[in-house]
Design an enzyme around this catalytic site. Structure first.
Site, PDB file in Angstrom:
ATOM      1  N   ARG A   1       0.829  -1.221   0.000  1.00  0.00           N
ATOM      2  CA  ARG A   1       0.000   0.000   0.000  1.00  0.00           C
ATOM      3  C   ARG A   1       0.856   1.262   0.000  1.00  0.00           C
ATOM      4  NH1 ARG A   1      -4.945  -1.988   3.826  1.00  0.00           N
ATOM      5  NH2 ARG A   1      -6.089  -2.930   2.124  1.00  0.00           N
TER       6      ARG A   1
ATOM      7  N   GLY B   1     -13.701  -3.215  -0.375  1.00  0.00           N
ATOM      8  CA  GLY B   1     -15.007  -2.648  -0.042  1.00  0.00           C
ATOM      9  C   GLY B   1     -15.399  -1.522  -0.991  1.00  0.00           C
TER      10      GLY B   1
ATOM     11  N   GLY C   1      -9.173  -7.903  -2.455  1.00  0.00           N
ATOM     12  CA  GLY C   1      -9.366  -8.993  -1.492  1.00  0.00           C
ATOM     13  C   GLY C   1      -8.983 -10.347  -2.049  1.00  0.00           C
TER      14      GLY C   1
ATOM     15  N   LYS D   1     -20.749 -15.600   0.149  1.00  0.00           N
ATOM     16  CA  LYS D   1     -22.158 -15.326   0.465  1.00  0.00           C
ATOM     17  C   LYS D   1     -22.868 -14.480  -0.582  1.00  0.00           C
ATOM     18  CE  LYS D   1     -21.647 -15.137   5.483  1.00  0.00           C
ATOM     19  NZ  LYS D   1     -21.572 -14.106   6.538  1.00  0.00           N
TER      20      LYS D   1
END
Ligand code: AMP
Length: 392
Positions: A38, A372, A349, A198
């Site tokens: 990062r 996100g 991710g 999910k």
């Protein structure tokens, strides 16, 4: 509306406040950085501002200190690492606001890193007084922290009211460029591949991508909620029973765009070596842990036909071979399609990890740095940290 870029700013002799995402992983106790990815991602923006003759103030959050000072989440080790990478001294401020910090204002060509923004509860509360104090440190504002652009915090939104200009950094620019390219008038045929654990995490993404893409391929555990909603056997596979009606409705309204696995790799247990079988129908007592070979063939053919590809989420338990075959095949197909001229964007991710494991990171157009934030963007939500920037 296009936003101002750091390239549009006049930076000579100015102090620029750059919101970066230095939320790096640390060893227990917070002494050592375990990945500097990062930090490296924002080097081009920092180096650009320095080359233009600006004094650079950098600010970030790190971890979840919950509004209190916590030495284990100090950005001090980041200052050391950043100095190594820039090959320049990096001053480190003991806090992010206040008289002592104001006195450390960097001269043109110098860099000051502020202490963790989230040591103040006012940061996440988007507190106006705190925002004003941050703004007082600099002349212009740049946001390069795409990973926090979906949060309306003082350093991403509040501060902008108190500065003359707010622009996107080079990393932020690149994220927005690619995410916009694949969602606004994408070249056809366009395809989205959605996987992961999910359905509930990705409902909005699926709904929005059904409007944008010509085809939407479903993989991962979420596929079994869809299959069960069609009355098909799912054995011991992961299913969200409270999402069956929703899955049914998504399928019914998808206009045939949603594609589901037609065969599966199953095992009696969630283990690498408890058994492996490829089946068209999931037997009782077995759980599906990956898409099967016929599904791979079908999905790969669809991917290779596409000119625009969005991928978020693995096709199976890719961390546990042999249940990585579906994810690896999809990764390779995305790379091959990109070699042939398609534009491909991979969400952060787990998908980023999968692309790395497959060794094809360099063969996709863009790998998003914000999990996100990229999911929210793909859901069609306007990111507050982007909306707040000055229009071009
Ligand atoms: P997500 O964070 O929603 O993208 O989900 C990623 C996780 O889903 C990974 O850790 C995968 O191992 C897991 N996963 C994918 N497919 C399956 C499956 N068929 N059964 C159980 N877990 C799965």
């Amino acid at each position: 509306m296009a936003k101002l870029s750091i390239r549009d700013l006049q930076l000579q002799g100015k102090t620029v406040f750059i919101r970066v995402d230095f939320n790096v992983p640390l060893t227990a106790g917070g002494k050592e950085i375990t990945s500097d990815k990062r930090i490296r991602a924002s080097l081009p923006t920092i180096q650009y501002a320095l080359a233009q003759g600006a004094g650079v103030i950098l600010a970030s959050h790190l971890g979840r200190p919950k509004g209190k000072r916590n030495d284990e989440m100090s950005l001090a080790p980041v200052a050391v690492k950043l100095s190594e990478l820039l090959k320049l001294p990096v001053a480190f401020a003991p806090d992010c606001i206040g008289a002592e910090v104001e006195a450390m204002k960097p001269a043109p060509g110098a860099v000051l890193l502020l202490e963790n923004l989230r040591f103040h509860a006012a940061e996440e509360a988007n507190d106006p007084a705190f925002s004003k104090q941050l703004a007082a440190l600099a002349d212009v504002y740049v946001n390069d922290a795409f990973g926090t652009a979906h949060r309306a915090h003082a350093s991403t939104v509040g501060i902008i009211q108190y500065v003359s200009q707010a622009a996107a950094g080079l990393l932020m620019d690149k994220e927005l460029e690619y995410l916009t390219k694949v969602t606004a008038n994408p070249e056809k045929p366009s395809i989205s591949i959605i996987g992961g654990a999910k359905v509930s995490d990705k409902i909005e993404v699926i709904q929005n991508l059904l409007k944008i893409s010509d085809k939407l391929l479903i993989g991962g555990a979420m596929a079994y909620t869809f299959l069960k909603s069609q009355g098909l056997p799912t054995g011991k596979s992961l299913v969200e029973d409270d999402k069956l009606d929703l899955a049914k409705e998504l399928l019914a309204t998808s206009g045939g765009k949603l594609m589901l696995p037609i065969d599966h790799a199953v095992s009696p247990e969630f283990k690498a070596d408890a058994g492996y079988a490829e089946v068209a129908e999931i037997p009782e007592g077995q759980m599906a842990l990956d898409i099967g070979p016929k599904t791979i063939e079908l999905y790969v053919a669809e991917i290779l036909k596409s000119k625009t590809i969005i991928w978020n989420g693995p096709m199976g338990v890719f961390e546990m071979p042999p249940f990585d075959k579906g994810t690896m095949a999809v990764a390779n197909a995305v790379a091959t399609a990109t070699d042939g001229g398609a534009i491909s964007v991979v969400g952060g991710g787990d998908s980023e990890k999968a692309v790395k494991t497959a060794g094809i990171s360099d063969r996709v157009s863009h790998v998003s740095t914000g999990g996100g934030a990229s999911l929210e963007f793909l859901s069609g939500i306007t990111l507050p940290g982007v909306a707040a920037l000055t229009d071009k």
